[in-house]
Design an enzyme around this catalytic site. Structure first.
Site, PDB file in Angstrom:
ATOM      1  N   CYS A  26       0.777  -1.179  -0.286  1.00 45.71           N
ATOM      2  CA  CYS A  26      -0.117   0.077   0.163  1.00 45.71           C
ATOM      3  C   CYS A  26       0.701   1.367   0.684  1.00 45.71           C
ATOM      4  O   CYS A  26       0.719   1.865   0.166  1.00 45.71           O
ATOM      5  CB  CYS A  26      -0.930  -0.162   1.242  1.00 45.71           C
ATOM      6  N   CYS A  63      -1.735   2.027   4.643  1.00 45.99           N
ATOM      7  CA  CYS A  63      -2.629   1.219   5.446  1.00 45.99           C
ATOM      8  C   CYS A  63      -2.896   1.877   7.149  1.00 45.99           C
ATOM      9  O   CYS A  63      -3.267   1.370   7.844  1.00 45.99           O
ATOM     10  CB  CYS A  63      -2.320  -0.430   5.619  1.00 45.99           C
ATOM     11  N   GLU A 102       7.197 -25.309  -9.703  1.00 47.66           N
ATOM     12  CA  GLU A 102       7.527 -25.798  -8.585  1.00 47.66           C
ATOM     13  C   GLU A 102       8.848 -25.997  -8.231  1.00 47.66           C
ATOM     14  O   GLU A 102       9.250 -25.940  -7.077  1.00 47.66           O
ATOM     15  CB  GLU A 102       7.119 -27.478  -8.130  1.00 47.66           C
TER      16      GLU A 102
END
Length: 1294
Positions: A36, A57, A1242
């Site tokens: 943010c 935030c 992965e």
């Protein structure tokens, strides 16, 4: 912007997002991730304009009166013009899922506004942001292009005056092959940075500031009133009249209190009072209590440079702490006064400031008084010795004298952006010209509930200090946060470091009678945090390939520009639907208990529309997975775990839903048994079915005849996904036939569709799931999101849309993560290191329900247990334990990393017991080598490329030379040790459940020649859409710019498999290729008839000739395992690789530094080398977290304690190896797969284990030097605590 009814409780983040500025993201709500980040500018009366990055935030909008706020949307856009920051992070491939990208952009943008030509250190400091996808290197690569050319080489500043590619030990200076490239993006066509084009500070605000009004500001919200005085006297009057009112400036603590349900009806904002922010140099340094930590750090940096070294010793120690204290955004907001008055011993400043004999100036209406900063100032946790009406005005920080020595220490879970376990400040005054101690002050934080002063130690410095310190520091076994023995050991170790530092300095002055051994000296230098550097190499496409064919070329992520500008939309960025409601989950507070829910009080709360629970589900209150049910809502009979959803509150706003959820009355009747660990589950014989077993050879006979037998075990802890975007969904009822649209963050939209339909009691054709993109997933958005979506859909039966967006803490509590594993093994081996037999039993903690535990996870562990080693007699058994924790679920690699790591532990321990080099002897002697080999479940494969990866990795890493250097280093350093480890890898690609290995696509060509591709995969940062467009571009022979992928939609491609198992591009790519080839076959007669026609002319002609311009594609290779026989073609193919890592540990603290990692990996013929290298680096760094710092902690009652970035630490920039080199194996092909490529998402996670085993080797070196055995237990993750306590010495035994 004029906000007439500003609410003191509203943070800037929600303010921006409600106004459609959704580029600023919610990641954690606590200032710990940087998603943010925005830039705040003020016209400061003393410093002219100032620009600084903050966490939106944590920033109340009422504190921004008179400030300018720049969000990512204001920096640049694709519609107007990109800012160079946005362009460079995108072109450097620094944006994968893209959720963290706007925050990264804003951190860098704020830096450039203050310093247009930053150094690499400036960039490192500015990026207090977290990224879960990239591994940070490409972000740095993009941003370092702003550095001054004179700041060093292209990679990481200077190293001995030479470019990083010319360093000793580097065998990648010049490629012997002409078709090998080291450049993933061009740097010659970047937009230039022109500071004159930046946004100006709004003239209206400038004029307002110059006319500064002394009038206070008053704000009244729904629950809270805030007063912002501008004069000190008014502040003191307010405190006198309202002594219990909270006083804020930086506000980095209050929002966290609000998240816990605490609030203050009256808040006083003191950020407008000039006296509180003043910094004055005089007889001492006087710092105003409201001085930000960033300003304090800048002052310390100036002092260290400009003042005499002896005078600035205290400031140097303070600076050392400030460099590691929080991220740049937090330091820009937090204040020195707030840090001290929080009275939290894990906040690092108290101990060092107390040691420096600082004085606090405290003021009230009744006058001013001075208070010494010492242990008496903190009578209890969270309490300071101030009267309620008093305000901390300033802090005096004195200079040090020439014979005063000062040091500060801290040890945390992560070297930066983490609260310390223990911190310390120490100062000794020596009588001039002697070695006589006149005074000694030693303060600790983290060894008690408050700041602790070592009293007895101060009486005796050189002889019995450590023994007396052991008496002084009495760490309670029940201390908050645990680790009592480790904390006590740290306290003594810190003091020993200080002792050595003082002895060294006194020796240099010729007054010490103590000779400090030279091998001790390295312990005095803290690890330096460096910006990661490295090289990446890949094979260029053939010169014969048409220049318009994008396959095999590094192409930027197709949404990178939109992600860098904040234009890319995630589910919670979608505009509100008219009449939209919000839902908040209510979870069980007890494990294994009967529950009774009383929602009556909730229904009377403001804004509450409904409370939903099991009885409100019209269809099935469950989801099915391989015929195993799992409840959506816990039934009243019992809740199985803390965090299980038992109900949900639906309200008009997010805040109303959250507050009302706290009012739900639940009574619990505890049931027995209750247990949470694998060991306890084994005792209770609590297991899920089915169990799995695979065996080859005669294991029992081979064990009987082996020369040696090894019996041991390895425990691997779990891991939180920590995708940057939390889970959620928007359910929009259509108003007829029971239809519903869901805009959902899911890797498996078809499963979500199925579960929602079952819950609503309708057919799946009435439910449509839309997935634009995910802000990270890593396997965590397959199963649990289906349940959350079904619950939200049930709530939407009111006829109004319902939005669900989990808070970070709830997300971590409800959705769980990677399975903890316990591998127990019995191994037969010979003296030459040959392993003749291994019998391994894997136990996983499945949690309270089955989820994917026995299938994708345990099966993958069993099927990967051989790794690259031909062990003739091998038996693997897999058992999933049922406990009373939230169900563990899929995570990148499923059970592959756990299965592989246990085998690597076997190899490591055999090498130690044989006294042989693990890499060049034990690992190599046991590797598969024949041209045609068979796994233990009889799948054939050729290991040639694995062996090539292994040999190239050791060569590029200069393994043998560096091994000798490590041994030399270890012989020359007592308290620092290094380790180096290399491992091979054979990783199966695809699902062990064969029917999941399928993909489908729909390709539509429109009359204007544009192409729309739809497929069943999900874009979550891995670049599946980019690769699909590259594939379509090759087949259709049109530019990538003519092809678009809108979204994943169950209405377009039904019954799709989840995007997981590294199989997405294989499945989707083949399906897209199939569909495009069908279209080209239809168009072929037209092409042959009119070869001169353009693509658009051909399409127009096809339309007039009624040739279908829409085609579906499908792909489904034959894979399956017969578990009765324990054999089959489990995987489509294997991805091979090798990795070598070197680490250094601090034996006194347990801290470690990842020095260098070299990876060579076989991706076949890469479709997009830039994306593949990004996946390798990102997966590896995620593995670094798994094996070293990411540690899930539960209370004795089964409550997850690590529920956010404050408690749970994923790798930050400081955790990436200082040198990270990735090479894609050249001349490798994968017949049968899409364009000879291989899946790569992965496998690299497993490579993080090289850090783990290198750490273990370093610990062994320390133990052997002390006469201890090199055989010792070390479980994963290898945290600082485990490292320190394994390096047993006189301090751990005190």
């Amino acid at each position: 912007v004029v906000e007439k009814n500003a609410d003191p409780e509203q943070m800037l983040l929600s303010f921006l997002r409600r106004r459609g500025l959704t580029g600023t993201k919610y990641g954690c709500g606590g200032g710990g991730c940087g998603s943010c980040t925005v830039m705040v500018s003020r016209y400061d009366r003393n410093h002219e304009r100032v620009h600084y990055a903050v966490n939106a935030c944590l920033q109340p909008i009422v504190a921004l009166h008179g400030a300018a706020v720049v969000t990512v949307e204001g920096v640049g856009s694709t519609d107007t013009k990109l800012h160079p920051v946005q362009e460079r992070i995108a072109k450097a491939h620094g944006s994968q899922c893209g959720f963290c990208t706007p925050g990264m952009v804003m951190s860098m943008y704020a830096l450039l506004r203050n310093k247009p030509q930053p150094t690499m250190e400036d960039i490192r400091e500015a990026l207090g942001n977290l990224c879960r996808c990239t591994g940070y290197r490409p972000i740095i690569d993009g941003f370092k292009t702003f550095c001054e050319k004179s700041s060093g080489c292209c990679q990481n500043g200077r190293e001995e005056g030479r470019c990083c590619m010319e360093r000793k030990g580097s065998k990648m200076n010049h490629s012997e092959e002409n078709d090998i490239c080291h450049k993933l993006f061009p740097m010659d066509d970047f937009l230039p940075l022109d500071p004159s084009q930046d946004l100006i500070f709004p003239p209206e605000l400038m004029m307002m500031e110059k006319k500064f009004s002394a009038a206070p500001l008053y704000f009244q919200g729904e629950r809270v009133r805030l007063v912002a005085p501008s004069e000190l006297l008014h502040l003191l009057e307010l405190k006198a009249d309202h002594p219990s009112a909270a006083l804020i400036v930086g506000n980095t603590t209050i929002p966290k209190m609000l998240l816990k349900g605490e609030f203050h009806p009256l808040v006083i904002y003191a950020g407008r009072i000039s006296e509180l922010g003043a910094v004055t140099w005089g007889k001492n340094l006087m710092v105003g209590a409201a001085c930000s930590l960033s300003t304090l750090k800048e002052e310390m940096e100036k002092a260290v440079v400009e003042m005499e070294a002896e005078k600035a010793r205290g400031y140097q120690a303070l600076l050392q702490i400030l460099q590691c204290l929080a991220g740049k955004q937090i330091r820009n907001m937090a204040t020195i006064g707030g840090n001290l008055l929080s009275a939290n011993p894990k906040y690092d400043l108290s101990s060092v400031l107390a040691a420096l004999d600082c004085t606090l100036h405290v003021i009230s209406k009744d006058g001013m008084r001075s208070v010494p900063l010492d242990e008496k100032f903190f009578p209890a946790f969270g309490k300071a010795a101030l009267r309620p009406d008093e305000v901390l005005l300033s802090i005096d920080i004195p200079y040090t004298n020439s014979w005063e020595f000062v040091a500060a220490y801290r040890q945390a879970q992560r070297r930066e952006f983490a609260f310390s376990f223990v911190n310390a400040g120490m100062k000794v005054a020596i009588r001039e010209g002697t070695d006589i101690v006149e005074s000694l002050k030693v303060y600790y934080g983290g060894v008690g509930s408050t700041l602790v002063k070592a009293e007895q130690t101060c009486e005796d410095f050189l002889s019995e200090a450590c023994r007396l310190l052991n008496v002084d520091i009495n760490v309670s076994p029940s201390i908050h946060g645990g680790r009592a023995e480790y904390r006590k050991t740290l306290a003594v170790s810190f003091f020993f470091k200080f002792y050595m530092q003082v002895v060294l300095e006194m020796t240099e002055r010729g007054v010490s009678g103590v000779a400090l051994p030279p091998e001790y000296l390295s312990a005095l230098k803290p690890f330096k945090n460096e910006v990661p550097q490295g090289q990446q190499s890949f094979q260029l496409v053939s010169e014969a390939q048409p220049c318009g064919d994008p396959v095999g070329r590094p192409s930027m992520h197709q949404s990178a520009f939109q992600q860098a500008t904040g234009e890319a939309k995630y589910y919670d960025d979608l505009p509100p639907v008219q009449g939209e409601l919000f839902i908040h989950m209510v979870t069980s507070l007890r494990a294994h208990a009967r529950i009774n829910i009383d929602p009556s009080e909730v229904l009377n709360q403001p804004g509450v529309v409904a409370f939903v629970s099991a009885g409100d589900v019209p269809g099935a209150n469950r989801r099915l997975w391989f015929n195993h049910p799992e409840e959506l809502f816990a039934q009243e009979e019992q809740a199985l775990c803390v965090g299980q959803i038992i109900g949900a509150v639906v309200a008009e706003t997010r805040e109303q839903a959250r507050r009302a959820a706290e009012k739900v009355q639940v009574t619990y009747q505890d049931l027995q048994p209750v247990f949470f660990t694998i060991e306890d589950a084994i005792k209770h014989e609590s297991f899920f079915e089915p169990k799995r077993k695979v065996e080859r050879g005669d294991v029992d006979e081979a064990l009987r005849t082996a020369e040696h037998i090894l019996e041991d075990q390895l425990y691997m802890g779990g891991q939180e996904h920590f995708y940057m975007e939390t889970q959620g969904v928007i359910a929009v009822p259509k108003g007829e036939h029971g239809e519903m649209d869901l805009f959902v963050a899911s890797q498996h939209a078809a499963f979500t569709q199925e579960v929602v339909a079952m819950a609503l009691g309708v057919d799946s054709n009435k439910i449509t799931c839309h997935v634009k993109r995910l802000g990270g997933a890593f396997g965590g958005k397959v199963m649990k999101i289906a349940s959350l979506s079904a619950i939200t859909a049930v709530a939407a039966r009111t006829g109004r849309a319902v939005r669900c967006c989990l808070d970070r803490g709830d997300d971590m509590l409800i959705t769980s993560g990677r399975h903890p594993f316990l591998g127990k093994y019995k191994v037969g081996y010979n003296s030459d290191g040959t392993i003749v037999a291994a019998d391994i039993t894997y136990y996983s903690n499945g949690g309270c329900t089955l989820d994917e535990s026995p299938f994708q996870i345990m099966e993958k562990a069993i099927l990967h247990m051989d790794n690259g080693y031909k062990i003739p007699n091998l038996r693997g058994r897999g058992v999933v334990c049922k406990t009373y924790l939230p169900s563990y679920t899929a995570f990148r690699g499923f059970g592959g990393p756990q299965g592989l790591t246990v085998m690597e532990s076997v190899l490591h321990e055999v090498a130690v017991r044989c006294g042989l080099p693990p890499e060049k002897q034990v690992r190599e002697i046991n590797m598969y080598r024949e041209q045609q080999c068979y796994t233990h479940y009889k799948q054939p494969f050729c290991p040639t490329d694995m062996l090539r990866c292994w040999d190239e990795c050791l060569e590029k890493a200069s393994y043998q030379d560096r091994l000798r250097e490590v041994q030399l280093f270890n012989s020359s350093n007592r308290w620092r040790k290094r380790g180096i480890t290399a491992v091979p890898m054979k990783f199966g690609v695809g699902f062990s459940k064969g029917f999941y290995n399928q993909g489908a696509a729909l390709v539509n060509i429109f009359k204007d020649g544009s192409v729309l591709v739809s497929h069943g995969g999900t874009e979550m940062g891995q670049g599946i859409n980019t690769k699909a467009i590259q594939i379509a571009s090759r087949v259709l022979q049109v530019p990538m710019s003519s092809i678009f992928i809108k979204e994943t939609c169950t209405g377009n491609v039904p019954n799709a498999a989840p995007s997981a198992a590294s199989f997405g591009t294989d499945a989707v790519g083949m399906a897209v290729k199939d569909a495009c080839e069908k279209l080209m076959r239809r168009l072929q007669p037209l092409t042959e008839k009119n070869p001169q026609h353009t693509w658009k002319q051909q399409i127009t002609e096809a339309y007039f000739q009624k040739i279908s311009l829409s085609a579906t594609g499908f792909f489904g290779p034959p894979t399956n395992v017969d578990w009765e026989k324990g054999e089959g073609q489990a995987y489509y193919y294997f991805t091979f690789g090798a990795c070598c890592s070197e680490v250094e540990i601090d034996c006194l603290t347990g801290d470690h530094k990842n020095i260098r990692t070299d990876i060579v990996i076989d991706v076949g013929k890469s479709i997009n080398p830039a994306l593949d290298v990004g996946q390798v680096e990102g997966g590896f760094v995620q593995g670094v977290g798994l094996y070293t710092i990411e540690e899930l902690q539960f209370s004795a009652d089964g409550v997850l304690k690590t529920r956010g970035p404050t408690q749970y630490k994923i790798p930050a920039l400081c955790d990436v190896p200082a040198e990270l080199n990735v090479h894609l194996l050249a001349n490798a092909e994968n017949p049968g797969a899409i364009y000879l490529s291989k899946g790569i998402g992965e496998p690299p996670v497993f490579f993080g284990c090289t850090i783990f085993f290198a750490i273990k080797a370093a610990i062994a070196a320390a133990r052997q030097e002390r006469g201890l055995s090199a055989i010792f237990p070390l479980n994963s993750p290898a945290t600082a605590e485990k490292i320190r306590m394994a390096c047993q010495d006189q301090f751990t035994k005190m």
